[in-house]
Design an enzyme around this catalytic site. Structure first.
Site, short mmCIF file in Angstrom:
data_model
loop_
_atom_site.label_atom_id
_atom_site.label_comp_id
_atom_site.label_asym_id
_atom_site.label_seq_id
_atom_site.Cartn_x
_atom_site.Cartn_y
_atom_site.Cartn_z
N ARG A 71 -5.67 12.77 -2.54
CA ARG A 71 -6.58 12.35 -3.60
C ARG A 71 -7.83 11.73 -2.98
NH1 ARG A 71 -5.09 8.24 -5.58
NH2 ARG A 71 -3.08 7.88 -4.59
N TYR A 202 -6.16 20.44 -3.99
CA TYR A 202 -5.02 19.62 -3.59
C TYR A 202 -4.41 18.83 -4.76
CZ TYR A 202 -1.97 16.12 -2.04
OH TYR A 202 -0.85 15.36 -1.95
N GLY A 204 -2.91 15.96 -6.64
CA GLY A 204 -3.37 15.02 -7.66
C GLY A 204 -4.80 15.26 -8.12
N LYS A 211 -1.93 12.66 -12.43
CA LYS A 211 -2.65 11.39 -12.43
C LYS A 211 -3.81 11.38 -13.43
CE LYS A 211 0.25 9.56 -9.81
NZ LYS A 211 0.47 9.70 -8.44
N HIS A 231 2.36 3.78 -13.54
CA HIS A 231 2.71 4.50 -12.30
C HIS A 231 4.11 4.04 -11.87
CE1 HIS A 231 1.21 5.65 -7.95
NE2 HIS A 231 1.98 6.58 -8.47
N SER A 253 1.12 4.54 -4.23
CA SER A 253 1.41 5.86 -3.69
C SER A 253 2.05 5.75 -2.31
CB SER A 253 0.11 6.67 -3.58
OG SER A 253 -0.47 6.78 -4.86
N CYS A 255 4.87 4.53 -1.41
CA CYS A 255 5.56 3.27 -1.15
C CYS A 255 7.00 3.28 -1.65
CB CYS A 255 4.80 2.10 -1.75
SG CYS A 255 3.26 1.76 -0.87
N ASP A 282 7.65 9.04 -10.81
CA ASP A 282 6.24 8.71 -10.57
C ASP A 282 5.53 8.08 -11.76
OD1 ASP A 282 4.14 8.81 -8.53
OD2 ASP A 282 3.15 10.28 -9.81
N ASN A 373 0.66 13.50 4.35
CA ASN A 373 0.72 13.57 2.89
C ASN A 373 1.15 14.97 2.43
OD1 ASN A 373 0.41 12.46 0.25
ND2 ASN A 373 -1.60 13.43 0.05
N ARG A 375 3.66 17.71 0.89
CA ARG A 375 4.47 17.47 -0.32
C ARG A 375 5.33 18.67 -0.68
NH1 ARG A 375 3.31 12.42 -3.44
NH2 ARG A 375 1.74 11.42 -2.15
N ARG A 406 3.82 -2.58 0.01
CA ARG A 406 4.08 -2.75 1.45
C ARG A 406 3.41 -4.04 1.89
NH1 ARG A 406 5.24 2.14 4.53
NH2 ARG A 406 5.51 3.82 3.01
N TYR A 499 16.07 2.07 1.62
CA TYR A 499 16.69 3.29 1.08
C TYR A 499 17.93 2.94 0.24
CZ TYR A 499 13.30 5.31 4.25
OH TYR A 499 12.13 5.63 4.88
P1 GTP Z 1 3.85 8.97 -4.34
O1 GTP Z 1 4.47 10.29 -4.62
O2 GTP Z 1 2.64 9.06 -3.47
O3 GTP Z 1 3.55 8.19 -5.59
O4 GTP Z 1 4.87 8.14 -3.40
P2 GTP Z 1 6.25 7.39 -3.69
O5 GTP Z 1 5.98 6.01 -4.19
O6 GTP Z 1 7.13 8.24 -4.53
O7 GTP Z 1 6.86 7.21 -2.21
P3 GTP Z 1 8.09 7.94 -1.50
O8 GTP Z 1 9.40 7.62 -2.15
O9 GTP Z 1 7.77 9.38 -1.34
O10 GTP Z 1 8.08 7.21 -0.07
C1 GTP Z 1 6.97 7.25 0.76
C2 GTP Z 1 7.33 6.81 2.15
O11 GTP Z 1 7.97 5.53 2.13
C3 GTP Z 1 8.30 7.76 2.84
O12 GTP Z 1 7.86 7.97 4.16
C4 GTP Z 1 9.61 7.02 2.84
O13 GTP Z 1 10.41 7.37 3.92
C5 GTP Z 1 9.19 5.56 2.88
N1 GTP Z 1 10.19 4.69 2.20
C6 GTP Z 1 10.71 4.86 0.97
N2 GTP Z 1 11.63 3.91 0.68
C7 GTP Z 1 11.69 3.11 1.76
C8 GTP Z 1 12.46 1.94 2.08
O14 GTP Z 1 13.29 1.43 1.30
N3 GTP Z 1 12.24 1.37 3.30
C9 GTP Z 1 11.33 1.89 4.18
N4 GTP Z 1 11.17 1.28 5.34
N5 GTP Z 1 10.61 3.00 3.92
C10 GTP Z 1 10.77 3.60 2.73
C1 SPV Z 2 0.24 9.67 -5.62
O1 SPV Z 2 -0.69 9.71 -4.78
O2 SPV Z 2 0.58 8.60 -6.19
C2 SPV Z 2 1.00 10.90 -5.93
C3 SPV Z 2 0.51 12.17 -5.38
O3 SPV Z 2 1.97 10.84 -6.66
S1 SPV Z 2 -0.82 12.83 -6.30
O4 SPV Z 2 -0.27 13.71 -7.32
O5 SPV Z 2 -1.64 13.59 -5.35
O6 SPV Z 2 -1.55 11.77 -6.94
MN MN Z 3 2.40 8.67 -7.33
#
Ligand code: GTP
Ligand code: SPV
Ligand code: MN
Length: 590
Positions: A71, A202, A204, A211, A231, A253, A255, A282, A373, A375, A406, A499
């Site tokens: 994005r 790309y 988003g 979004k 979100h 995002s 996180c 999401d 990034n 996907r 974070r 996790y």
């Molecule tokens: P968007 O799709 O961008 O909105 O991201 P999201 O919030 O769905 O994040 P996602 O679950 O894809 O995690 C993103 C990154 O964070 C990955 O590299 C994961 O491995 C890492 N991650 C997720 N959960 C944890 C956790 O509990 N601990 C740690 N250390 N890393 C984590």
């Molecule tokens: C985010 O960035 O929070 C996503 C990926 O979920 S996108 O659809 O590109 O916004």
């Molecule tokens: Mn997202």
């Protein structure tokens, strides 16, 4: 040929076509035959690559342009009629001026190309909460992704035509044009219910249901209509008695929303009969139900998940969701067996492979094979833990809302707000280290209230006020929490295993929401005592847990100074309740 005699729809499609001048207009009816023919065309054009039909049936690989991988927040605009309505956290240009600038770019942009007309619905079109949209695009990749991420086609246009106001739909226009970074625009016109996106291909930026609509436009509609677009992931925790309790959680995002939404509880929980069900990963649309609780639907039909780091240990449910009928974007192509790979999938990077740019790649040179990034786009109903309520028209009742980000040091593993208003404060002071999900520097701490900084379609001061107003109106509001999985030690390593082990924190949260767990008061809110978090079968000492739950008052005083600075941006529009909460925090820290 048009799929409808809906005058408003047809007039708008004609108007956009006369500007973009496509050779051909094709309506997407949503049939498997039509989608299959489009896959064939896209394959022939080299836009997608078919992967091994035995190992990854129905799966494809796509590479975006090298300059177009995330994005672009600096090129994203909220063009409300008045500048003051977009607020200090959004880019704004006068809509008349923006339309004029964009019309020049769209003029003839689809010459020699086909314009696809995609009727789509956010949530099942039969739901009373469904919102309809139409996306016009010259990209088959967008059509194929929208077919996974939303409900599309004849079924949707029928529902729009039969609705109270068939002229009420979101107008989305997308043209790839030249994928020119300098002329890339992602523009929302909230009062016109319109989105114009150009010069990107790309995620988003171009899957306009996500979004652009389900957050930026929908947050604006929610403000006007008395509901919320957030979100947030949505999950249900089933206890051994078979009761399912739901929570929704907002993290910025990349996180951890997708990971938490599909969490597999540790053995000690599974053996007792605990299960976690995924409703969404999401976005959540939240409304007050007839029973006075807050109810959530997931407006999407698929996952657009971060690939790197996804593996059978970290998130088996995500990996199992994308073993068929999935589109991979910007991952490694394993040429030996025609499959895909990314950093963190396993410890065996392929020897004979192409990186995300399509170049011959040898992991030994130390470069990354997949884009950070990169996907997968996967149908949600392929997820092994998808909730039976995933498509329930009324959604699920929410008992807890969770914020998080974070933070290397400041935020403890978990804490609870004292009440709704304090919870709104906790959400408003969220901050997080930036990730690869948006272009720009990675790892810089920035304020990201409610994880909505890049997604709020109106003035964020009004957005905070809307949160307070909702709290006043919900007879039985969810309890509000904050979590942080990302505290690090002096070597920069994560202290908390995260996790699946996050289940231990979720258990405390959901029990607190039902008045079934203990806590201690602290300057920032209620904290679990270390012994309130279940450590059975967990390799984390009580001392480490104490450390994870500690609140460093000196760091928090510094934090309060940063919050003052951030709040100053909003001027008179900052609800004074937030200032009161900040003053109370400062008093507690003194
Ligand atoms: P968007 O799709 O961008 O909105 O991201 P999201 O919030 O769905 O994040 P996602 O679950 O894809 O995690 C993103 C990154 O964070 C990955 O590299 C994961 O491995 C890492 N991650 C997720 N959960 C944890 C956790 O509990 N601990 C740690 N250390 N890393 C984590
Ligand atoms: C985010 O960035 O929070 C996503 C990926 O979920 S996108 O659809 O590109 O916004
Ligand atoms: Mn997202």
């Amino acid at each position: 040929m048009s799929l409808t005699d809906n005058k408003a729809v047809n007039a708008w499609v004609d108007e956009m076509a006369s500007m973009t001048k496509p050779d051909k207009i094709v309506w997407i009816d949503g049939s498997e035959e039509q989608l299959d023919a489009l896959r064939g065309e896209s394959l022939a054009a080299g836009e997608i690559i078919a992967l091994d039909p035995d190992k990854l049936p129905g799966c494809f690989l796509h590479r975006t342009a090298v300059n177009d991988v995330a994005r672009v927040e600096h090129r994203t605009f909220i063009c409300s009629r008045r500048e003051g309505d977009a607020g200090p956290t959004n880019n704004w240009t006068d809509p008349a001026e923006m339309y004029a600038r964009l019309r020049k770019l769209y003029d003839g942009a689809m010459k020699g190309r086909t314009m696809y007309v995609i009727p789509f619905s956010m949530t099942v079109p039969e739901s009373p909460f469904a919102k309809f949209g139409i996306e016009l695009t010259d990209s088959i990749y967008v059509v194929l992704n929208m077919a996974i991420m939303t409900r599309i086609g004849a079924r949707v246009i029928k529902c729009l035509d039969a609705s109270l106001n068939p002229a009420d739909f979101t107008k989305g226009l997308h043209a790839k044009a030249d994928i020119d970074e300098e002329n890339r625009y992602i523009v929302q016109f909230p009062e016109d219910n319109a989105i114009w996106s150009i010069n990107s291909g790309y995620g988003g930026n171009v899957l306009l249901g996500k979004k652009c609509f389900a957050l930026r436009i929908a947050s604006y509609l929610g403000w006007k209509e008395g509901w919320m677009a957030e979100h947030m992931l949505i999950l249900g925790i089933e206890n051994p008695k078979g009761e399912i309790r739901y929570l929704a959680a907002a993290f910025p995002s990349a996180c951890g929303k997708t990971n938490l939404a599909m969490l597999i509880p540790p053995d000690v929980y599974r053996n007792k009969g605990y299960k976690v069900w995924c409703v969404g990963d999401d976005i959540a649309w939240l409304r007050i139900g007839p029973d006075g609780r807050l109810w959530a639907v997931n407006p999407e039909a698929g996952f657009f998940g971060v690939a790197p780091g996804t593996n059978m240990k970290s998130n088996p449910n995500a990996l199992l969701s994308c073993r068929a009928n999935t589109i991979f974007t910007n991952v490694v192509h394993n040429l030996d067996d025609n499959t895909v790979w990314w950093e963190g999938l396993d410890k065996n990077p392929p020897k004979n492979a192409l990186n995300w740019k399509g170049e011959k790649w040898d992991c030994a040179d130390g470069s990354k094979g997949a884009h950070p990034n990169s996907r997968f786009t996967a149908p949600a109903n392929q997820c092994p833990c998808i909730s039976s309520e995933f498509e329930a028209p009324q959604g699920v009742p929410i008992s807890a809302l969770v914020f998080g980000g974070r933070r290397a040091r400041t935020a403890p593993l978990v804490y609870q707000s004292r009440d709704w208003d304090h919870g709104v404060f906790v959400g408003s002071i969220m901050a997080s280290e930036t990730t690869a999900a948006a272009s720009g520097a990675v790892g810089v701490v920035r304020r990201d209230p409610m994880a909505m900084l890049p997604f709020c379609g109106y003035h964020m001061g009004d957005y905070f006020a809307h949160w307070f107003e909702m709290g006043r109106r919900i007879p039985n509001p969810p309890k509000i929490f904050n979590v942080n999985w990302f505290r690090t030690d002096e070597n920069g390593s994560f202290i908390w295993p995260g996790y699946g082990e996050n289940m231990r924190v979720l258990e405390w949260i959901i029990n607190r929401a039902f008045g079934e767990a203990d806590a201690a008061e602290s300057p920032i809110g209620y904290l679990p005592r270390p012994e309130d978090i279940n450590r059975e079968g967990l390799d984390v000492s009580l001392d480490t847990l104490k450390n994870l739950l500690s609140v460093d008052t000196e760091l928090w005083r510094e934090e309060a100074r940063g919050i003052h600075e951030f709040y100053a941006k909003f001027g008179d529009k900052l609800p004074h309740k937030l200032r009161e909460e900040l003053a109370r925090l400062e008093k507690n820290l003194a």
